[in-house]
Design a protein around this motif. Sequence first.
Motif, mmCIF file in Angstrom:
data_model
loop_
_atom_site.group_PDB
_atom_site.id
_atom_site.type_symbol
_atom_site.label_atom_id
_atom_site.label_comp_id
_atom_site.label_asym_id
_atom_site.label_seq_id
_atom_site.Cartn_x
_atom_site.Cartn_y
_atom_site.Cartn_z
ATOM 1 N N ALA A 255 -81.803 -16.524 55.980
ATOM 2 C CA ALA A 255 -81.290 -16.678 57.339
ATOM 3 C C ALA A 255 -79.791 -16.418 57.392
ATOM 4 O O ALA A 255 -79.252 -16.126 58.451
ATOM 5 N N GLY A 256 -79.117 -16.513 56.284
ATOM 6 C CA GLY A 256 -77.692 -16.227 56.321
ATOM 7 C C GLY A 256 -76.962 -16.832 55.143
ATOM 8 O O GLY A 256 -77.490 -17.672 54.434
ATOM 9 N N VAL A 257 -75.741 -16.352 54.955
ATOM 10 C CA VAL A 257 -74.914 -16.838 53.852
ATOM 11 C C VAL A 257 -73.623 -17.408 54.422
ATOM 12 O O VAL A 257 -72.932 -16.743 55.197
ATOM 13 N N VAL A 258 -73.351 -18.646 54.086
ATOM 14 C CA VAL A 258 -72.113 -19.293 54.485
ATOM 15 C C VAL A 258 -71.212 -19.337 53.266
ATOM 16 O O VAL A 258 -71.658 -19.690 52.181
ATOM 17 N N CYS A 259 -69.951 -18.972 53.447
ATOM 18 C CA CYS A 259 -69.019 -19.112 52.323
ATOM 19 C C CYS A 259 -67.933 -20.097 52.713
ATOM 20 O O CYS A 259 -67.258 -19.927 53.728
ATOM 21 N N ILE A 260 -67.783 -21.148 51.927
ATOM 22 C CA ILE A 260 -66.725 -22.119 52.189
ATOM 23 C C ILE A 260 -65.493 -21.725 51.389
ATOM 24 O O ILE A 260 -65.572 -21.455 50.190
ATOM 25 N N VAL A 261 -64.373 -21.669 52.092
ATOM 26 C CA VAL A 261 -63.132 -21.229 51.467
ATOM 27 C C VAL A 261 -62.152 -22.399 51.447
ATOM 28 O O VAL A 261 -61.945 -23.058 52.467
ATOM 29 N N ASP A 262 -61.585 -22.643 50.295
ATOM 30 C CA ASP A 262 -60.627 -23.738 50.143
ATOM 31 C C ASP A 262 -59.238 -23.209 50.492
ATOM 32 O O ASP A 262 -58.614 -22.488 49.715
ATOM 33 N N CYS A 263 -58.748 -23.586 51.702
ATOM 34 C CA CYS A 263 -57.470 -23.037 52.172
ATOM 35 C C CYS A 263 -56.296 -23.504 51.327
ATOM 36 O O CYS A 263 -55.232 -22.899 51.352
ATOM 37 N N SER A 264 -56.486 -24.591 50.584
ATOM 38 C CA SER A 264 -55.361 -25.090 49.796
ATOM 39 C C SER A 264 -55.042 -24.166 48.621
ATOM 40 O O SER A 264 -53.949 -24.202 48.088
ATOM 41 N N ASN A 265 -56.021 -23.340 48.196
ATOM 42 C CA ASN A 265 -55.707 -22.489 47.034
ATOM 43 C C ASN A 265 -56.269 -21.070 47.092
ATOM 44 O O ASN A 265 -56.159 -20.326 46.122
ATOM 45 N N VAL A 266 -56.861 -20.686 48.240
ATOM 46 C CA VAL A 266 -57.565 -19.391 48.226
ATOM 47 C C VAL A 266 -56.621 -18.207 48.004
ATOM 48 O O VAL A 266 -56.969 -17.246 47.309
ATOM 49 N N LEU A 267 -55.412 -18.273 48.545
ATOM 50 C CA LEU A 267 -54.499 -17.143 48.367
ATOM 51 C C LEU A 267 -54.134 -16.983 46.895
ATOM 52 O O LEU A 267 -54.059 -15.878 46.364
ATOM 53 N N GLN A 268 -53.933 -18.113 46.260
ATOM 54 C CA GLN A 268 -53.632 -18.117 44.823
ATOM 55 C C GLN A 268 -54.822 -17.562 44.037
ATOM 56 O O GLN A 268 -54.664 -16.722 43.155
ATOM 57 N N LYS A 269 -56.031 -18.023 44.389
ATOM 58 C CA LYS A 269 -57.227 -17.566 43.658
ATOM 59 C C LYS A 269 -57.469 -16.071 43.870
ATOM 60 O O LYS A 269 -58.007 -15.398 42.992
ATOM 61 N N LEU A 270 -57.094 -15.564 45.037
ATOM 62 C CA LEU A 270 -57.306 -14.143 45.301
ATOM 63 C C LEU A 270 -56.323 -13.276 44.511
ATOM 64 O O LEU A 270 -56.412 -12.052 44.515
ATOM 65 N N ARG A 271 -55.365 -13.916 43.847
ATOM 66 C CA ARG A 271 -54.454 -13.174 42.968
ATOM 67 C C ARG A 271 -54.721 -13.484 41.496
ATOM 68 O O ARG A 271 -54.095 -12.918 40.619
ATOM 69 N N ASP A 272 -55.648 -14.400 41.234
ATOM 70 C CA ASP A 272 -55.917 -14.850 39.865
ATOM 71 C C ASP A 272 -56.644 -13.752 39.081
ATOM 72 O O ASP A 272 -57.640 -13.198 39.535
ATOM 73 N N GLY A 273 -56.138 -13.440 37.905
ATOM 74 C CA GLY A 273 -56.710 -12.340 37.113
ATOM 75 C C GLY A 273 -58.150 -12.587 36.697
ATOM 76 O O GLY A 273 -58.906 -11.653 36.483
ATOM 77 N N TYR A 274 -58.518 -13.839 36.557
ATOM 78 C CA TYR A 274 -59.871 -14.131 36.085
ATOM 79 C C TYR A 274 -60.903 -14.117 37.220
ATOM 80 O O TYR A 274 -62.014 -13.639 37.043
ATOM 81 N N VAL A 275 -60.536 -14.689 38.381
ATOM 82 C CA VAL A 275 -61.593 -14.904 39.384
ATOM 83 C C VAL A 275 -61.365 -14.203 40.721
ATOM 84 O O VAL A 275 -62.163 -14.357 41.642
ATOM 85 N N SER A 276 -60.280 -13.410 40.867
ATOM 86 C CA SER A 276 -60.025 -12.812 42.178
ATOM 87 C C SER A 276 -61.188 -11.949 42.655
ATOM 88 O O SER A 276 -61.587 -12.022 43.824
ATOM 89 N N ASP A 277 -61.760 -11.167 41.755
ATOM 90 C CA ASP A 277 -62.863 -10.287 42.183
ATOM 91 C C ASP A 277 -64.099 -11.099 42.574
ATOM 92 O O ASP A 277 -64.822 -10.750 43.509
ATOM 93 N N LEU A 278 -64.294 -12.226 41.896
ATOM 94 C CA LEU A 278 -65.434 -13.091 42.206
ATOM 95 C C LEU A 278 -65.278 -13.727 43.596
ATOM 96 O O LEU A 278 -66.201 -13.692 44.414
ATOM 97 N N ILE A 279 -64.078 -14.275 43.874
ATOM 98 C CA ILE A 279 -63.842 -14.926 45.165
ATOM 99 C C ILE A 279 -63.952 -13.899 46.293
ATOM 100 O O ILE A 279 -64.559 -14.151 47.333
ATOM 101 N N ALA A 280 -63.376 -12.722 46.085
ATOM 102 C CA ALA A 280 -63.440 -11.683 47.119
ATOM 103 C C ALA A 280 -64.892 -11.310 47.388
ATOM 104 O O ALA A 280 -65.303 -11.163 48.541
#
Lengths: 295, 548
Positions: free
Chosen positions: A116-141
């Motif tokens: 029926a659908g996919v919900v993604c919860i994003v943690d605003c306290s660290n998402v910008l940092q995680k989107l630059r993280d070498g290990y997990v940025s591609d996963l979060i994106a």
Amino acid sequence: MKETPVILVSGYLGAGKTTLINNLLREPNGKRLAILVNEFGELAIDEDLIEAKDDNLISISGGCICCSFGDDLSGALSDLAKFLPAPDYILIESSGVALPNQIVANVGLLNKFFMAGVVCIVDCSNVLQKLRDGYVSDLIASQIENSNLIILNKTDACSAQKLELIKEQISVDLNANLIASTTFSNISFEILEELQGISAACSDTDHADDVFDSVVIYPSNIDDPVNLGNLLLNATGIERAKGYFEDIANNRWLIQISSGALQLKQVQDHFPIGIVVIGLKGHFDISTVASLVQR
Amino acid sequence: MQKTKIYSAKKIYTMNPCRPIVSHVAVKEGKILGAGSLEELASWGEFDLDDTFNEKVIMPGFVEGHAHTMEGTLWRKVYLGWFDRTDPSGKTWPGLKSINEIIERLSAAEKELSNEDLPLSGWSIDPIYMDNQRISRQALDQVSRTRPIGVLHASGHILNVNSKGLELAGLLKKGINHPGIPIGNDGYPTGELYGPDAMTPVGKHVGFDRSMTDCDEQGLRDYARLCVRAGVTTCTDLAARLTEESVSMMLRVTGEANFPACIVPLKVFFGMSPKDLVEFVKEIQTLSTERLRLGRIKAVLDGSIQGFSARLNWPGYFNGSPNGLWYTSPEQLLELYSLALENNLQIHTHTNGDQATQLAIETLEAVLKVHPSFDHRFTLQHCQLASTAQFRKMSKLGMCVNLFANHHYYWGDEHYRLTVGPERAERMNACRTALDANVNMAIHSDAPITPLAPLFTAWCAVNRLTVSERVQGEHEKISIEEAMFAITLGAAYTLHMDHEIGSIEIGKRADFAILEDDPFEAKPVDLKNIAVWGTVQSGRIFEADNLS
């Protein structure tokens, strides 16, 4: 046979998936939910709600159940298919490193269920940092890109300016356009239910985004609820809407629009405010709908 | 009290630097009373002299630091691999060189099955040796249309099934849209299933069910017979699910009087919170016996290089595939490492890609600052792509490595050509670099992925040949002496067991590999051809050709 709708709750570790599950179990909106979690871990179900419990399954009063699937989601779903009566919805809380499209593909293999659908919860306290993280940025994106609804959580933990940055990055760079904001994963089940509308309405295509545009609005201080309802009903290109708003006297209202019909009723419970509005791409006038809130 | 037994041998390599080669070893109460000359050992008092091994070469029992006891269970299915392979009973199954031969062997096995509903299962096929010809469901339908058939690839990551198998899983239909299920020209699945997601729903109908990563009771006994044939006296089971039931089954079976090996199962970190896992493992640790050592954890960080699911550092995959998958997040790893060090538990971590290796190194470094631990011996398993700098860092942090030497032989050509390209393919499983950086190193088979045979594994590390008979990574070769250390004390050290096994010296367990020839005197290319007579485990003699 009727297929059971499956909603996937995705998001990185600590984003608020378990809190959302806890909230939904407390207020399932009269629905019988079957919730599949990786492991019970942090899941906090009030003891007085628990009817029965074993290693892998908790029965909750009101007909909800919660199962842990460990390393075998397909197996747990197959087991659930035998469960009678079938639940109204199945919610899967994926592990923090799971890719939503993989789980969607796996659910697609099983008869008796539909996504029926996919919900993604994003943690605003660290998402910008995680989107630059070498290990997990591609996963979060990938988690954000492959979801139908993005819930920006913990918005109280970041400035308004940062929140705008997050929204921009998510909607422009990651091409996700259905976004709701909240704190403490406070999202009512009504909003999640609306996801089913998205998928069902576009079952011919793989990408809901190709056909529909959507927006979540947060109306409060509304002096004339009926007028708001009619404005939404007549908005250009609108297909469906569902959610809650608050009038000027702090009363909560449930609004539903589907198949050209408006349903409006005052409710007692203080469901979180937010209306998901969905319309056909190219016809749907998002800016007009969004401006309704500013009035 | 048991009388001392003194064994004479052609030569005994002790791996104890104080007295490396001796002529006799004395055994009492399952332990080594001494290694030396007959005269020296006779001074302990009354003894029986046993000359069974007079013409043999004795080494410490080999220690396999990364294998899976599920191989014992797999041997009840049909072996279909490209290479000759010996089963627990000692029968060698010739390798199959064409799809026709595979179909023939399956058909012969099919006729043996009595019950019509029983699935027919085969294992260890590998199309890369057959010009990548795929086995369609139609080909398997030639064996039977009515009986479900499943054939597992050598990598363990791909399953081929026939039409009946697909039908039972509800997948013999058009319109399937799944990355792991290729569709044929007719619109139906081809019968090839990639990855656990696609394999699981069909696997249970063709004899490969959810729990196939664990052995069953008979499988464990059969696996131990494979250990004897390979000279192995201590063997890990590196990713066991270890439920309360499987623990009690393993305790019972390994406790049988003639069970010939010590098994070291590691509980895999999957589907359990780090806190619950640590509690569970501490609990079962107290159940350990002389032949079943519990209390270690295996974490899996990424996938496999040939499956393009390993996490690679820049520049990523040679063929441009997107980066692989995390099976454990950085945060979970941090929590697990912290709790483990706090509770004195050891963790072995699967890393294949160099990015996964880097994460494990950085995480452990951070945790060690909070929980200083001077002899943790956290071990990276496979660690195939590690760079020179990573080995230097591992050495500083006190980490161990267990490199997948066998992989280099079987799939090295693929890595060179397709997955990581020439430069990184040559540094894969860099034994020389690991030793030069002073990292304690073991080498492994990952049985059943490749056969359990430490002498073959040593041959791989010493010669670095690939299937195409090309030397890949001349500068990463190690000496025979170093390879012999890796399959004995090197592996024992990674398990915190080097004080009780891995060398023939006073006080240690009487675990020996009994060999027909001398590996130290052999030409490097002949190392793999040295025959194993059997083992002595805790002083009990097990002859490979004469197992009960």
